[in-house]
Design an enzyme around this catalytic site. Structure first.
Site, PDB file in Angstrom:
ATOM      1  N   CYS A  12     -12.780 -23.142  28.173  1.00  9.02           N
ATOM      2  CA  CYS A  12     -11.926 -23.143  26.999  1.00  9.02           C
ATOM      3  C   CYS A  12     -11.365 -24.556  26.820  1.00  9.02           C
ATOM      4  CB  CYS A  12     -10.787 -22.130  27.153  1.00  9.02           C
ATOM      5  SG  CYS A  12      -9.650 -22.506  28.513  1.00  9.02           S
ATOM      6  N   HIS A  74      -3.024 -24.284  33.943  1.00  4.12           N
ATOM      7  CA  HIS A  74      -2.214 -23.066  34.051  1.00  4.12           C
ATOM      8  C   HIS A  74      -0.719 -23.307  33.852  1.00  4.12           C
ATOM      9  CE1 HIS A  74      -5.870 -22.355  36.466  1.00  4.12           C
ATOM     10  NE2 HIS A  74      -5.764 -21.111  36.067  1.00  4.12           N
ATOM     11  N   HIS A 126      -0.160 -14.746  39.312  1.00  5.81           N
ATOM     12  CA  HIS A 126      -1.092 -15.680  38.676  1.00  5.81           C
ATOM     13  C   HIS A 126      -0.363 -16.985  38.384  1.00  5.81           C
ATOM     14  CE1 HIS A 126      -3.583 -17.458  35.501  1.00  5.81           C
ATOM     15  NE2 HIS A 126      -4.584 -16.739  35.989  1.00  5.81           N
ATOM     16  N   GLU A 128      -0.372 -19.129  35.935  1.00  7.38           N
ATOM     17  CA  GLU A 128       0.277 -19.247  34.622  1.00  7.38           C
ATOM     18  C   GLU A 128       1.543 -18.407  34.568  1.00  7.38           C
ATOM     19  OE1 GLU A 128      -0.286 -17.754  30.057  1.00  7.38           O
ATOM     20  OE2 GLU A 128      -2.117 -18.350  31.107  1.00  7.38           O
ATOM     21  N   CYS A 195      -3.961 -16.446  23.566  1.00  8.60           N
ATOM     22  CA  CYS A 195      -4.824 -17.498  23.028  1.00  8.60           C
ATOM     23  C   CYS A 195      -6.034 -16.871  22.345  1.00  8.60           C
ATOM     24  CB  CYS A 195      -5.283 -18.428  24.154  1.00  8.60           C
ATOM     25  SG  CYS A 195      -6.433 -19.704  23.611  1.00  8.60           S
TER      26      CYS A 195
END
Length: 292
Positions: A12, A74, A126, A128, A195
């Protein structure tokens, strides 16, 4: 036999930007530290490490002084920046702009409504999500599923956000559940923070998987996005296989297959999918198949 690489698969924007920053830095110096894996793909990490990238964890980061450290796409919580200042570390900030904007929105919301429940739909632990929770001094509540949602206090205001790479459909289910249980005196707001470049890949990969006899999905086992996309491949096409590297492709998968689709996660490099295509073509040729 026809072999096709999915044109929508691969890095991405945020990952592409972070890796470009690594390559640019290593063009001018022999070594660069990176806090955590630059991307959840072992082969890409190995490639960058061969160029001079050194991956460190948060404990090593805390003990580091007078060095240059890249923060991956992230994102990181405020504590990481405070540690960098205290240790005189030069930060190369590769936080994805989409993630950075989300961090700012959550921090503003928490500052304006410190007594409300700031809820984040995402994977606990995670990278992020840790960065997002850090914007609230650790007070945000992370929910992974409906069972977690049902543990919220529906008498109190709720402001809901999502990890940028989560499923839009799953996020809508979370929103619906909260609305169904919210008490009349409480306020609820949800914010569209997924996103689209990542979310749209679910529909694209479903269509791709449907038109092939065999799907070879290339992804690191640590990739959350990879798990979501591979599950979609399996839903559409039961003959889907997940691998990390070309060597994982077995000859028996290929035999007698008419069309093979190769795809991957947002953390999967195009060059690795190309190597997988070469591996498939070699096996097919050795079995007597003609490649279109």
């Amino acid at each position: 036999m026809r072999i096709e690489i999915d044109s929508h698969s691969g890095f991405c924007f945020g990952v592409t930007r972070a890796i470009s920053m690594v390559e640019e830095e290593l063009h001018h110096q022999e070594q660069l530290y990176c806090l955590g894996d630059i991307v959840h793909n072992n082969r890409e990490c190995e490639r960058l490490e061969s160029m001079g990238l050194r991956t460190i964890n948060h404990q090593q980061f805390g003990a580091l002084h007078n060095a240059k450290v890249l923060l991956r796409a992230h994102g990181e919580p405020p504590l990481t920046y405070h540690t960098a200042d205290a240790n005189q570390l030069h930060i190369v900030d590769a936080t994805c702009p989409v993630v950075l904007q989300l961090q700012r929105r959550i921090k503003q919301q928490y500052t304006a409504h410190p007594d409300a429940q700031i809820v984040i739909f995402g994977k606990a632990g995670h990278a992020e999500v840790l960065g997002l929770v850090g914007q609230t001094e650790g007070h945000a509540i992370v929910v992974e599923n409906i069972d977690d949602v049902l543990k919220l206090d529906f008498r109190r205001d709720i402001y809901l956000y999502s990890q940028t790479t989560k499923s839009l459909d799953d996020y809508q289910d979370i929103i619906l559940t909260i609305r169904q249980h919210l008490q009349p005196t409480a306020r609820f707001q949800s914010f569209d923070t997924i996103c689209r470049q990542v979310a749209n890949r679910i529909g694209n990969i479903a269509a791709f998987a449907a038109r092939h006899t065999l799907i070879i999905f290339v992804s690191g086992n640590k990739s959350s996005n990879g798990k979501v996309l591979f599950a979609e491949c399996q839903r559409v096409n039961a003959n889907s296989r997940q691998i990390e590297r070309p060597e994982d492709i077995l000859p028996q998968w290929i035999e007698g297959v008419e069309t093979i689709g190769i795809c991957g996660a947002t953390s999967t490099p195009k060059w690795l999918m190309e190597q997988c295509r070469e591996r498939v073509a070699y096996i097919a040729a050795s079995q007597g198949a003609e490649i279109e």
